[in-house]
Design an enzyme around this catalytic site. Structure first.
Site, PDB file in Angstrom:
ATOM      1  N   HIS A 530       4.031  26.726  41.491  1.00  0.00           N
ATOM      2  CA  HIS A 530       4.252  25.492  40.720  1.00  0.00           C
ATOM      3  C   HIS A 530       5.586  24.814  41.037  1.00  0.00           C
ATOM      4  O   HIS A 530       6.292  24.408  40.122  1.00  0.00           O
ATOM      5  CB  HIS A 530       4.205  25.801  39.212  1.00  0.00           C
ATOM      6  CG  HIS A 530       2.885  26.308  38.715  1.00  0.00           C
ATOM      7  ND1 HIS A 530       2.752  27.007  37.521  1.00  0.00           N
ATOM      8  CD2 HIS A 530       1.634  26.221  39.222  1.00  0.00           C
ATOM      9  CE1 HIS A 530       1.484  27.334  37.336  1.00  0.00           C
ATOM     10  NE2 HIS A 530       0.780  26.875  38.352  1.00  0.00           N
ATOM     11  N   HIS A 574       0.662  24.847  33.938  1.00  0.00           N
ATOM     12  CA  HIS A 574       0.286  24.848  35.339  1.00  0.00           C
ATOM     13  C   HIS A 574       0.384  23.377  35.755  1.00  0.00           C
ATOM     14  O   HIS A 574      -0.038  22.499  35.007  1.00  0.00           O
ATOM     15  CB  HIS A 574      -1.119  25.407  35.503  1.00  0.00           C
ATOM     16  CG  HIS A 574      -1.231  26.836  35.018  1.00  0.00           C
ATOM     17  ND1 HIS A 574      -1.666  27.854  35.816  1.00  0.00           N
ATOM     18  CD2 HIS A 574      -0.939  27.400  33.824  1.00  0.00           C
ATOM     19  CE1 HIS A 574      -1.647  28.994  35.135  1.00  0.00           C
ATOM     20  NE2 HIS A 574      -1.208  28.741  33.920  1.00  0.00           N
TER      21      HIS A 574
HETATM   22  C1  LIG Z   1      -2.507  28.713  45.198  1.00  0.00           C
HETATM   23  C2  LIG Z   1      -2.175  27.736  44.117  1.00  0.00           C
HETATM   24  C3  LIG Z   1      -2.653  27.939  42.826  1.00  0.00           C
HETATM   25  C4  LIG Z   1      -2.334  27.038  41.822  1.00  0.00           C
HETATM   26  N1  LIG Z   1      -2.926  27.191  40.599  1.00  0.00           N
HETATM   27  C5  LIG Z   1      -2.835  26.191  39.708  1.00  0.00           C
HETATM   28  C6  LIG Z   1      -3.645  26.205  38.542  1.00  0.00           C
HETATM   29  O1  LIG Z   1      -4.460  27.101  38.321  1.00  0.00           O
HETATM   30  N2  LIG Z   1      -3.516  25.166  37.674  1.00  0.00           N
HETATM   31  C7  LIG Z   1      -2.625  24.145  37.892  1.00  0.00           C
HETATM   32  O2  LIG Z   1      -2.531  23.247  37.055  1.00  0.00           O
HETATM   33  N3  LIG Z   1      -1.851  24.109  38.987  1.00  0.00           N
HETATM   34  C8  LIG Z   1      -1.960  25.085  39.919  1.00  0.00           C
HETATM   35  N4  LIG Z   1      -1.245  25.020  41.065  1.00  0.00           N
HETATM   36  C9  LIG Z   1      -0.249  23.933  41.225  1.00  0.00           C
HETATM   37  C10 LIG Z   1      -0.857  22.550  41.470  1.00  0.00           C
HETATM   38  O3  LIG Z   1      -2.011  22.658  42.253  1.00  0.00           O
HETATM   39  C11 LIG Z   1       0.200  21.659  42.151  1.00  0.00           C
HETATM   40  O4  LIG Z   1       1.353  21.560  41.323  1.00  0.00           O
HETATM   41  C12 LIG Z   1      -0.272  20.229  42.405  1.00  0.00           C
HETATM   42  O5  LIG Z   1      -1.563  20.207  42.940  1.00  0.00           O
HETATM   43  C13 LIG Z   1       0.704  19.529  43.332  1.00  0.00           C
HETATM   44  O6  LIG Z   1       0.318  18.201  43.566  1.00  0.00           O
HETATM   45  P1  LIG Z   1       1.120  17.291  44.595  1.00  0.00           P
HETATM   46  O7  LIG Z   1       0.416  15.987  44.676  1.00  0.00           O
HETATM   47  O8  LIG Z   1       2.555  17.299  44.225  1.00  0.00           O
HETATM   48  O9  LIG Z   1       1.052  18.069  45.982  1.00  0.00           O
HETATM   49  P2  LIG Z   1      -0.238  18.539  46.812  1.00  0.00           P
HETATM   50  O10 LIG Z   1      -1.461  18.469  45.991  1.00  0.00           O
HETATM   51  O11 LIG Z   1       0.109  19.829  47.439  1.00  0.00           O
HETATM   52  O12 LIG Z   1      -0.391  17.404  47.918  1.00  0.00           O
HETATM   53  C14 LIG Z   1       0.460  17.249  49.027  1.00  0.00           C
HETATM   54  C15 LIG Z   1      -0.418  16.774  50.183  1.00  0.00           C
HETATM   55  O13 LIG Z   1       0.382  16.246  51.201  1.00  0.00           O
HETATM   56  C16 LIG Z   1      -0.034  16.765  52.446  1.00  0.00           C
HETATM   57  N5  LIG Z   1       1.148  16.742  53.292  1.00  0.00           N
HETATM   58  C17 LIG Z   1       2.281  17.476  53.150  1.00  0.00           C
HETATM   59  N6  LIG Z   1       3.164  17.151  54.095  1.00  0.00           N
HETATM   60  C18 LIG Z   1       2.586  16.185  54.846  1.00  0.00           C
HETATM   61  C19 LIG Z   1       3.013  15.440  55.975  1.00  0.00           C
HETATM   62  N7  LIG Z   1       4.210  15.608  56.508  1.00  0.00           N
HETATM   63  N8  LIG Z   1       2.158  14.530  56.503  1.00  0.00           N
HETATM   64  C20 LIG Z   1       0.921  14.334  55.980  1.00  0.00           C
HETATM   65  N9  LIG Z   1       0.479  15.007  54.896  1.00  0.00           N
HETATM   66  C21 LIG Z   1       1.304  15.921  54.337  1.00  0.00           C
HETATM   67  C22 LIG Z   1      -0.561  18.138  52.134  1.00  0.00           C
HETATM   68  O14 LIG Z   1      -1.429  18.629  53.126  1.00  0.00           O
HETATM   69  C23 LIG Z   1      -1.238  17.907  50.793  1.00  0.00           C
HETATM   70  O15 LIG Z   1      -2.565  17.489  50.939  1.00  0.00           O
HETATM   71  C24 LIG Z   1      -1.500  25.923  42.096  1.00  0.00           C
HETATM   72  C25 LIG Z   1      -1.029  25.699  43.396  1.00  0.00           C
HETATM   73  C26 LIG Z   1      -1.371  26.582  44.405  1.00  0.00           C
HETATM   74  C27 LIG Z   1      -0.875  26.311  45.809  1.00  0.00           C
END
Ligand SMILES: Cc1cc2nc3c(=O)[nH]c(=O)nc-3n(C[C@H](O)[C@H](O)[C@H](O)COP(=O)(O)OP(=O)(O)OC[C@H]3O[C@@H](n4cnc5c(N)ncnc54)[C@H](O)[C@@H]3O)c2cc1C
Ligand SMILES: *[C@@H]1O[C@H](CO)[C@@H](O)[C@H](O)[C@H]1NC(C)=O
Ligand SMILES: *[C@@H]1O[C@H](CO)[C@@H](O)[C@H](O)[C@H]1NC(C)=O
Ligand SMILES: *[C@@H]1O[C@H](CO)[C@@H](O)[C@H](O)[C@H]1NC(C)=O
Ligand SMILES: *[C@@H]1O[C@H](CO)[C@@H](O)[C@H](O)[C@H]1NC(C)=O
Ligand SMILES: *[C@@H]1O[C@H](CO)[C@@H](O)[C@H](O)[C@H]1NC(C)=O
Ligand SMILES: *[C@@H]1O[C@H](CO)[C@@H](O)[C@H](O)[C@H]1NC(C)=O
Length: 595
Positions: A530, A574
């Site tokens: 997280h 989460h």
């Molecule tokens: C294994 C795991 C279990 C989890 N379990 C839970 C849960 O049960 N419940 C919950 O609420 N949260 C959970 N989380 C946390 C939650 O999923 C994240 O906090 C949230 O999805 C993050 O969203 P975001 O948009 O910040 O990043 P992300 O959803 O990670 O999106 C970032 C995106 O940018 C892309 N990217 C990165 N760098 C680049 C680049 N340079 N160029 C192009 N694309 C790029 C990545 O590939 C990705 O698709 C979990 C996370 C993980 C990894």
């Protein structure tokens, strides 16, 4: 007839807005995108969907990973555990952390359309109302408060009956849920009645800190309640991609999604004069498989970084936006000196091995050995495929979870890191996956430790240095240790003793004193995945922080960051739901700015 077929083929081709690589996009350099979104993850998918609702906005999404379509491990809830170290993972590893007795750990991140929402554990929690009220207070923007975010909570959630259609009366509070939003949510559709009744009985016997909480998503998460998940009535994972970018939205003519493409840097419009304010609307990018084919694209309105808590600061630092000393050391030309970039990383440390013995195994029926038996797993997958029944319609074998607080007397030593008295310090996930022992997984929900993301080299394609710096602050080890004590108090209730629950199993059985318990924690704790805070929002004129309360990068024009990295404090949740809410509100802010 032939003409008709050709026409039909041609128009379906034109309407397809999802591209497997940059080379597939016709006339790419002559297209005019208003918004370029780096990262088609949780936040990026929401933004793509909401911004392209306005037919006047042309939107481009650049995602490093492959499509989520047909990604069985992502679609089937029960296969979630197999996603790590596959093409859907960035395969990161942390540095060795002193607080973890110098261990480094795997650090999973989604590398797929939908991002981490396509690979996560599907636990659906919002956190405490006071978590959002603190964001509002810290940033000076009342728009981030729990009350102000209610419309976005409604837009985000589509609460549905569980896949097994069991009677959910008494398992949640309908008044705090929305039936009309984008993301299908349900109470777990594969529950464990024997284990569940023991847990519920214990909440009745003990009350107090272990009181039954009808709904953790009411804004007051303290107590023990039923798990809610980002799984729909159809028994499949709801990700940001499945919920916000279904085919009918993907096919919008003003939306292009390019997969397998890495954004390496953002570039300023003018360089050379460090005293004048930069405008940044250009991204540098390359096919994932071919760094030599580097190219640039410019948005006419804004570039939005939604690459997540690792990816967004990584892109900023590689571009020369960060601590001037660190950038100089790697000979990266400085666009903007901001020491907050990549700093203040905060994550929930997690203990997955808190197990209590049982005199007799609990009868979990035919699936008890699911985790260890490949034949059972094959049967479970077959059932899921056949008629969406069986254990693979759910992920978590823990039907209950909850939040507790560290005893007040111990809090006196510290500045309370929680957002308020209704927020939890420690999270408990409660269940018995195999029937052979009883499990209480623990997480510190209000960690005071702060880590960092920094650069390994000036090559943007090198993985960054990831240092969550877990358990470096004394509060965090106390909170985790008190979590163990609380778990012991919980299973000391008559409901558990009568059902044969005994003491802690290895590696805890010899650990009695505070320091012995703390040593085991440091030996085996991992992450809840997280991370937040690496590009934090702060008030307009603060001497720290990376984005303003409207999520515009401070000190430059044209660039926003919208993802988990902007959270100034970690919620006791989460983190996917807070990210959804941030992205929903941010898309309104952008629509207003350009409306
Ligand atoms: C294994 C795991 C279990 C989890 N379990 C839970 C849960 O049960 N419940 C919950 O609420 N949260 C959970 N989380 C946390 C939650 O999923 C994240 O906090 C949230 O999805 C993050 O969203 P975001 O948009 O910040 O990043 P992300 O959803 O990670 O999106 C970032 C995106 O940018 C892309 N990217 C990165 N760098 C680049 C680049 N340079 N160029 C192009 N694309 C790029 C990545 O590939 C990705 O698709 C979990 C996370 C993980 C990894
Ligand atoms: C992660 O590792 C797996 C297994 O080695 C590999 O197949 C996959 O391509 C890697 N992911 C990325 C994004 O490189
Ligand atoms: C961790 O590494 C540091 C520096 O090398 C060392 O001083 C310390 O003793 C190590 N700690 C443990 C528990 O091994
Ligand atoms: C569900 O259970 C509640 C109480 O346990 C009961 O009042 C209600 O009638 C049940 N609903 C259905 C559809 O069976
Ligand atoms: C980290 O966040 C705190 C506020 O929570 C702030 O006071 C501090 O300056 C931040 N540090 C950096 C390096 O941004
Ligand atoms: C902790 O549990 C995990 C499975 O959840 C297992 O892989 C690991 O070996 C366990 N670690 C210890 C120290 O018992
Ligand atoms: C699903 O299929 C299994 C295996 O054929 C069967 O036993 C079960 O009754 C079916 N369930 C439903 C709800 O159709």
């Amino acid at each position: 007839m032939l003409g008709f077929i050709i026409l039909a083929f041609f128009s379906s081709f034109v309407e397809c807005a999802i591209w497997n690589s940059l080379n597939d996009v016709p006339n790419i350099n002559r297209r005019n995108w208003d918004f370029i979104i780096a990262g088609g993850g949780t936040a990026g998918s929401v933004l793509a969907s909401r911004l392209s609702e306005n037919p006047k906005f042309n939107v481009l999404v650049l995602e490093a990973g492959p499509t989520n379509e047909d990604a069985l491990m992502s679609i089937v809830p029960g296969l979630q555990g197999k996603l790590a170290r596959t093409q859907y993972d960035w395969n990161y590893t942390t540095v060795q952390m002193p607080g973890y007795n110098n261990r480094s750990i795997n650090y999973q991140r989604g590398h797929i359309l939908g991002g981490s929402s396509s690979v996560n554990g599907m636990v659906f929690t919002r956190g405490a109302a006071s978590d959002y009220d603190r964001w509002a207070r810290v940033t000076g923007d009342p728009g981030w408060s729990w009350d102000s975010l209610q419309p976005y909570i409604k837009r985000q959630e589509r609460f549905q009956p569980p896949v097994d259609d069991h009677n959910t009366t008494g398992q949640f509070d309908p008044s705090v849920h929305s039936l009309t939003g984008m993301v299908p949510i349900s109470i777990s559709g594969f529950q464990h009645p024997t284990v569940d009744s023991i847990t519920l009985q214990a909440t009745k016997e003990l009350g107090g800190e272990f009181k039954f909480n009808l709904d953790m998503n009411s804004g007051s998460p303290l107590g023990i309640g039923w798990l809610q998940t980002t799984i729909g009535h159809d028994g499949t994972r709801s990700s940001a991609a499945t919920s916000y970018l279904p085919p009918r939205i993907q096919s919008r003519k003003n939306l292009d999604i390019v997969l397998n493409t890495i954004v390496t840097r953002v570039l300023p419009e003018k360089s050379g004069d460090p005293s004048s304010r930069n405008t940044i609307r250009t991204v540098e990018l390359c096919p994932r498989d071919d760094p030599s084919a580097m190219t640039v694209l410019t948005a006419s309105k804004e570039v939005i970084l939604s690459a997540g808590s690792i990816g967004s600061p990584h892109i900023l630092l590689s571009s020369g936006i960060g601590d001037v000393n660190d950038l100089n050391a790697l000979e990266i030309p400085v666009i903007l000196n901001n020491p907050s970039v990549g700093r203040n990383m905060t994550d929930h440390p997690s203990l997955n091995n808190v197990s209590f013995g049982l005199r007799e195994p609990i009868d979990l029926g035919p699936w008890a050995n699911l985790d260890a038996d490949p034949d059972l797993q094959a049967q479970a997958l077959e059932l899921w495929q056949k008629n969406k029944t069986g254990p693979f319609t759910a992920l978590v074998k823990y039907d209950h979870f909850g939040w507790i607080r560290v005893p007040d007397i111990l809090l006196e030593e510290f500045e309370d890191p929680s957002s308020g008295p209704e927020a939890g310090h420690t999270e408990l996930l409660i269940g018995s996956p195999s029937g052979k022992f009883y499990d209480i997984r623990l997480r510190v929900s209000t960690p005071a430790s702060r880590g960092s993301i920094s650069l390994r080299s000036s090559n943007p394609l090198d993985a960054p240095i990831i240092d969550p710096n877990f358990l470096s602050h004394p509060f965090d080890i106390v909170a985790m240790r008190e979590g163990i004590r609380a778990a012991q108090r919980f299973v000391a209730s008559p409901a558990f003793s009568e059902n044969g629950v005994t003491g802690l199993l290895p590696p805890w059985n010899g650990a009695v004193s505070d320091s012995e318990i703390e040593e085991v924690i440091r030996d085996i704790a991992v992450t809840a995945w997280h991370p937040i805070g690496t590009a934090a929002m702060s008030p307009e004129n603060a001497d720290w922080g990376v984005v303003d309360p409207d999520l515009r990068v401070k000190g430059v024009d044209g660039l926003r960051i919208i993802d988990a990295s902007i959270m100034p404090h970690i919620p006791c949740a989460h983190t996917q739901t807070p990210v959804y809410l941030i992205a929903e509100r941010a898309s309104d802010l952008i629509k207003e700015a350009w409306g």
